[in-house]
Design a protein around this motif. Sequence first.
Motif: not given
Length: 294
Positions: A110-129
């Motif tokens: 199975e292949v799952g989603h792990h972000g694109y650039h492996h950026l930590l999804p910090d609150p209010h981070d502009p890159f989350i979406e």
Amino acid sequence: MLDSKSLAGIPLRPANAAAPAPVFPWPAPYTSSMFLSFDVDAESAWTGKDPSHAERLVTMSFGGFEARVGTPKLLELLDRLGLRATFFITGWSVEAHPAMAESILRAGHEVGHHGYHHLLPDPHDPFIEEELERGFEVLKRRLGVVPKGYRAPSGEFCEQLRASLVRHGIVYTSSFRDDVRPYRHVLADGEPGTIELPITASYDDWLLGLTNRFSPRPIFPREHVLSIWKDELDETRDWGAMVTTVLHPQCSGRPMRLRLLREFLQYAQSCPDLWIATGEAIAAHFAEHEASPR
Ligand SMILES: [Zn+2]
């Protein structure tokens, strides 16, 4: 920043509003389970922390090991043992190492989603979406995969991410540390969230066996790691609960780590009560029970 205003802003309630994990039987004849999963970050493990690492070629080579040696060796091991696993892959890794990503899929995992650039999804981070959307896009375009599972890069989460994953159709997540059984997240508006397959630091090989100038850690030998892994597994089996592995090919694909993992997986397979499964299978079992609890 520590000031009285920020302290007064800490809500007086648990950070996770999810109901307690329901206790339900595992598929017969099993009475406990192991979510066998790997995180394929390749070089994005390093550039996600600092994009200037892209020019530090030895630092990058830690990640490059994954495509050259680590992932093929792990696939060979899983094939020999007859095990199916879940691989959470960053979008960047799929773009940079398409043959590696295809080999995982071709081997039936199975292949799952792990972000694109492996950026930590910090609150209010502009890159989350953007991280989410680019990850979905490349999994679909390169592999034809619409992932059901998501694991947060660097193991962080925030409310915005929790809600966004549901909008994107993610069925299960695997990042929280607050249980030993699957449970259903609740969004801030009270709507149901994803199914959580919780993890523990005990099975994160990065913490036990990988060291680098920018991630300096002690390396634990086989005896220590096997002792942690077996004790955690055996007690969890006694509880009728589940464990989740968080293994990285740049660590567990190294020769002595692979030998250790082989021994552990053979031990796990010798436990007749233990269901070793993908995230997709465990989440589907949870959803089935949730729909018609016994
Ligand atoms: Zn990762």
